[in-house]
Design a protein around this motif. Structure first.
Motif, PDB file in Angstrom:
ATOM      1  N   ALA A  55     -92.711   9.635  -7.890  1.00 29.41           N
ATOM      2  CA  ALA A  55     -94.155   9.837  -7.719  1.00 29.41           C
ATOM      3  C   ALA A  55     -94.429  11.031  -6.808  1.00 29.41           C
ATOM      4  CB  ALA A  55     -94.794   8.571  -7.156  1.00 29.41           C
ATOM      5  N   VAL A  56     -93.645  11.179  -5.753  1.00 29.18           N
ATOM      6  CA  VAL A  56     -93.802  12.333  -4.857  1.00 29.18           C
ATOM      7  C   VAL A  56     -93.545  13.625  -5.625  1.00 29.18           C
ATOM      8  CG1 VAL A  56     -92.778  13.531  -2.877  1.00 29.18           C
ATOM      9  CG2 VAL A  56     -93.317  11.116  -2.715  1.00 29.18           C
ATOM     10  N   VAL A  57     -92.487  13.642  -6.423  1.00 28.25           N
ATOM     11  CA  VAL A  57     -92.165  14.841  -7.209  1.00 28.25           C
ATOM     12  C   VAL A  57     -93.287  15.153  -8.185  1.00 28.25           C
ATOM     13  CG1 VAL A  57     -90.601  15.766  -8.954  1.00 28.25           C
ATOM     14  CG2 VAL A  57     -89.674  14.632  -6.944  1.00 28.25           C
ATOM     15  N   MET A  58     -93.792  14.141  -8.879  1.00 32.15           N
ATOM     16  CA  MET A  58     -94.846  14.376  -9.869  1.00 32.15           C
ATOM     17  C   MET A  58     -96.123  14.897  -9.213  1.00 32.15           C
ATOM     18  SD  MET A  58     -93.283  13.912 -12.483  1.00 32.15           S
ATOM     19  CE  MET A  58     -94.079  13.579 -13.994  1.00 32.15           C
ATOM     20  N   ILE A  59     -96.491  14.358  -8.079  1.00 32.25           N
ATOM     21  CA  ILE A  59     -97.686  14.851  -7.392  1.00 32.25           C
ATOM     22  C   ILE A  59     -97.468  16.279  -6.929  1.00 32.25           C
ATOM     23  CG2 ILE A  59     -99.083  14.604  -5.310  1.00 32.25           C
ATOM     24  CD1 ILE A  59     -98.929  11.614  -5.686  1.00 32.25           C
ATOM     25  N   ALA A  60     -96.306  16.550  -6.386  1.00 27.36           N
ATOM     26  CA  ALA A  60     -96.035  17.907  -5.908  1.00 27.36           C
ATOM     27  C   ALA A  60     -96.034  18.914  -7.048  1.00 27.36           C
ATOM     28  CB  ALA A  60     -94.701  17.951  -5.167  1.00 27.36           C
ATOM     29  N   VAL A  61     -95.546  18.524  -8.206  1.00 26.88           N
ATOM     30  CA  VAL A  61     -95.468  19.451  -9.334  1.00 26.88           C
ATOM     31  C   VAL A  61     -96.832  19.674  -9.978  1.00 26.88           C
ATOM     32  CG1 VAL A  61     -94.556  19.706 -11.677  1.00 26.88           C
ATOM     33  CG2 VAL A  61     -93.043  19.039  -9.820  1.00 26.88           C
ATOM     34  N   PHE A  62     -97.591  18.608 -10.146  1.00 29.36           N
ATOM     35  CA  PHE A  62     -98.823  18.713 -10.922  1.00 29.36           C
ATOM     36  C   PHE A  62    -100.106  18.827 -10.099  1.00 29.36           C
ATOM     37  CE2 PHE A  62     -95.965  16.596 -14.003  1.00 29.36           C
ATOM     38  CZ  PHE A  62     -95.961  17.606 -14.940  1.00 29.36           C
ATOM     39  N   ALA A  63    -100.013  18.781  -8.792  1.00 28.68           N
ATOM     40  CA  ALA A  63    -101.220  18.902  -7.967  1.00 28.68           C
ATOM     41  C   ALA A  63    -101.775  20.320  -8.041  1.00 28.68           C
ATOM     42  CB  ALA A  63    -100.912  18.531  -6.522  1.00 28.68           C
ATOM     43  N   PRO A  64    -103.072  20.448  -8.242  1.00 32.89           N
ATOM     44  CA  PRO A  64    -103.654  21.788  -8.296  1.00 32.89           C
ATOM     45  C   PRO A  64    -103.724  22.425  -6.911  1.00 32.89           C
ATOM     46  CG  PRO A  64    -105.376  20.142  -8.453  1.00 32.89           C
ATOM     47  CD  PRO A  64    -104.065  19.408  -8.459  1.00 32.89           C
ATOM     48  N   GLY A  65    -103.541  23.715  -6.870  1.00 29.05           N
ATOM     49  CA  GLY A  65    -103.720  24.451  -5.633  1.00 29.05           C
ATOM     50  C   GLY A  65    -102.503  24.538  -4.729  1.00 29.05           C
ATOM     51  N   LEU A  66    -101.394  23.947  -5.110  1.00 24.68           N
ATOM     52  CA  LEU A  66    -100.192  24.045  -4.282  1.00 24.68           C
ATOM     53  C   LEU A  66     -99.433  25.322  -4.607  1.00 24.68           C
ATOM     54  CD1 LEU A  66     -98.696  20.440  -4.316  1.00 24.68           C
ATOM     55  CD2 LEU A  66     -99.991  21.555  -2.522  1.00 24.68           C
ATOM     56  N   ARG A  67     -98.846  25.897  -3.579  1.00 22.81           N
ATOM     57  CA  ARG A  67     -98.034  27.090  -3.792  1.00 22.81           C
ATOM     58  C   ARG A  67     -96.663  26.688  -4.329  1.00 22.81           C
ATOM     59  NH1 ARG A  67     -98.995  29.431   2.058  1.00 22.81           N
ATOM     60  NH2 ARG A  67     -98.611  27.244   2.406  1.00 22.81           N
ATOM     61  N   ARG A  68     -95.936  27.663  -4.857  1.00 25.17           N
ATOM     62  CA  ARG A  68     -94.622  27.383  -5.433  1.00 25.17           C
ATOM     63  C   ARG A  68     -93.675  26.750  -4.426  1.00 25.17           C
ATOM     64  NH1 ARG A  68     -93.516  32.869  -8.744  1.00 25.17           N
ATOM     65  NH2 ARG A  68     -94.859  32.391 -10.507  1.00 25.17           N
ATOM     66  N   ARG A  69     -93.702  27.239  -3.208  1.00 27.96           N
ATOM     67  CA  ARG A  69     -92.808  26.698  -2.177  1.00 27.96           C
ATOM     68  C   ARG A  69     -93.127  25.231  -1.900  1.00 27.96           C
ATOM     69  NH1 ARG A  69     -92.116  30.029   3.185  1.00 27.96           N
ATOM     70  NH2 ARG A  69     -90.830  31.248   1.790  1.00 27.96           N
ATOM     71  N   ASP A  70     -94.416  24.895  -1.869  1.00 30.65           N
ATOM     72  CA  ASP A  70     -94.804  23.506  -1.636  1.00 30.65           C
ATOM     73  C   ASP A  70     -94.383  22.621  -2.794  1.00 30.65           C
ATOM     74  OD1 ASP A  70     -95.938  24.458   0.675  1.00 30.65           O
ATOM     75  OD2 ASP A  70     -97.948  24.603  -0.184  1.00 30.65           O
ATOM     76  N   ARG A  71     -94.485  23.137  -4.002  1.00 32.64           N
ATOM     77  CA  ARG A  71     -94.034  22.380  -5.170  1.00 32.64           C
ATOM     78  C   ARG A  71     -92.522  22.156  -5.118  1.00 32.64           C
ATOM     79  NH1 ARG A  71     -98.311  22.217  -8.706  1.00 32.64           N
ATOM     80  NH2 ARG A  71     -99.771  23.936  -8.511  1.00 32.64           N
ATOM     81  N   ALA A  72     -91.786  23.180  -4.728  1.00 31.24           N
ATOM     82  CA  ALA A  72     -90.324  23.061  -4.636  1.00 31.24           C
ATOM     83  C   ALA A  72     -89.920  22.072  -3.551  1.00 31.24           C
ATOM     84  CB  ALA A  72     -89.704  24.426  -4.375  1.00 31.24           C
ATOM     85  N   LEU A  73     -90.681  22.007  -2.465  1.00 33.33           N
ATOM     86  CA  LEU A  73     -90.360  21.059  -1.400  1.00 33.33           C
ATOM     87  C   LEU A  73     -90.452  19.616  -1.878  1.00 33.33           C
ATOM     88  CD1 LEU A  73     -92.093  22.612   1.728  1.00 33.33           C
ATOM     89  CD2 LEU A  73     -89.648  22.372   1.311  1.00 33.33           C
ATOM     90  N   GLY A  74     -91.290  19.349  -2.854  1.00 34.97           N
ATOM     91  CA  GLY A  74     -91.425  17.997  -3.381  1.00 34.97           C
ATOM     92  C   GLY A  74     -90.149  17.472  -4.008  1.00 34.97           C
ATOM     93  N   PHE A  75     -89.252  18.363  -4.416  1.00 36.49           N
ATOM     94  CA  PHE A  75     -88.002  17.942  -5.041  1.00 36.49           C
ATOM     95  C   PHE A  75     -86.929  17.540  -4.031  1.00 36.49           C
ATOM     96  CE2 PHE A  75     -89.837  20.259  -8.586  1.00 36.49           C
ATOM     97  CZ  PHE A  75     -89.518  19.432  -9.644  1.00 36.49           C
ATOM     98  N   VAL A  76     -87.125  17.846  -2.764  1.00 35.51           N
ATOM     99  CA  VAL A  76     -86.126  17.514  -1.745  1.00 35.51           C
ATOM    100  C   VAL A  76     -86.196  16.010  -1.476  1.00 35.51           C
ATOM    101  CG1 VAL A  76     -85.375  17.914   0.628  1.00 35.51           C
ATOM    102  CG2 VAL A  76     -86.353  19.787  -0.708  1.00 35.51           C
ATOM    103  N   PRO A  77     -85.090  15.293  -1.667  1.00 35.06           N
ATOM    104  CA  PRO A  77     -85.132  13.841  -1.438  1.00 35.06           C
ATOM    105  C   PRO A  77     -85.429  13.500   0.019  1.00 35.06           C
ATOM    106  CG  PRO A  77     -83.168  14.447  -2.675  1.00 35.06           C
ATOM    107  CD  PRO A  77     -83.811  15.720  -2.215  1.00 35.06           C
ATOM    108  N   VAL A  78     -86.096  12.411   0.225  1.00 33.20           N
ATOM    109  CA  VAL A  78     -86.455  11.785   1.498  1.00 33.20           C
ATOM    110  C   VAL A  78     -87.490  12.586   2.284  1.00 33.20           C
ATOM    111  CG1 VAL A  78     -85.638  10.797   3.672  1.00 33.20           C
ATOM    112  CG2 VAL A  78     -84.211  10.648   1.633  1.00 33.20           C
TER     113      VAL A  78
END
Length: 97
Positions: A55-78
């Motif tokens: 769920a964290v990954v999906m929100i980070a990937v699909f949330a509008p207005g996030l920068r690429r770096r913020d989206r990539a951070l969503g993939f880091v576990p924990v």
């Protein structure tokens, strides 16, 4: 184009809650492994932890207005969700002198 303020705040709160839940479920899993080692607890909390991480990954990937770096951070576990929330908070906060 910036996303509406309400959508951004709702996503922020949701991502914050999920990142707390992700860390908490991992803590429970590690506590169970170190102290109790009760298999049903691991069988229950393990999938919950995995679902929260997804769920964290999906929100980070699909949330509008996030920068690429913020989206990539969503993939880091924990800590990925917490890092993404921290970066979102820094992007919104006014600069201090």
């Amino acid at each position: 184009m910036t996303p509406p303020a309400r959508a951004t705040s709702t996503l922020f709160v949701c991502l914050l809650a999920l990142s707390i839940a992700e860390v908490a479920t991992l803590g429970l899993l590690l506590l169970n492994l170190a102290v109790l080692h009760i298999r049903p607890i691991a069988q229950l909390i393990g999938p919950v932890h995995g679902a929260v991480y997804l769920a964290v990954v999906m929100i980070a990937v699909f949330a509008p207005g996030l920068r690429r770096r913020d989206r990539a951070l969503g993939f880091v576990p924990v800590v990925g969700g917490a890092l993404a929330v921290w970066r979102m908070r820094r992007a919104v906060a006014p600069p201090t002198l």
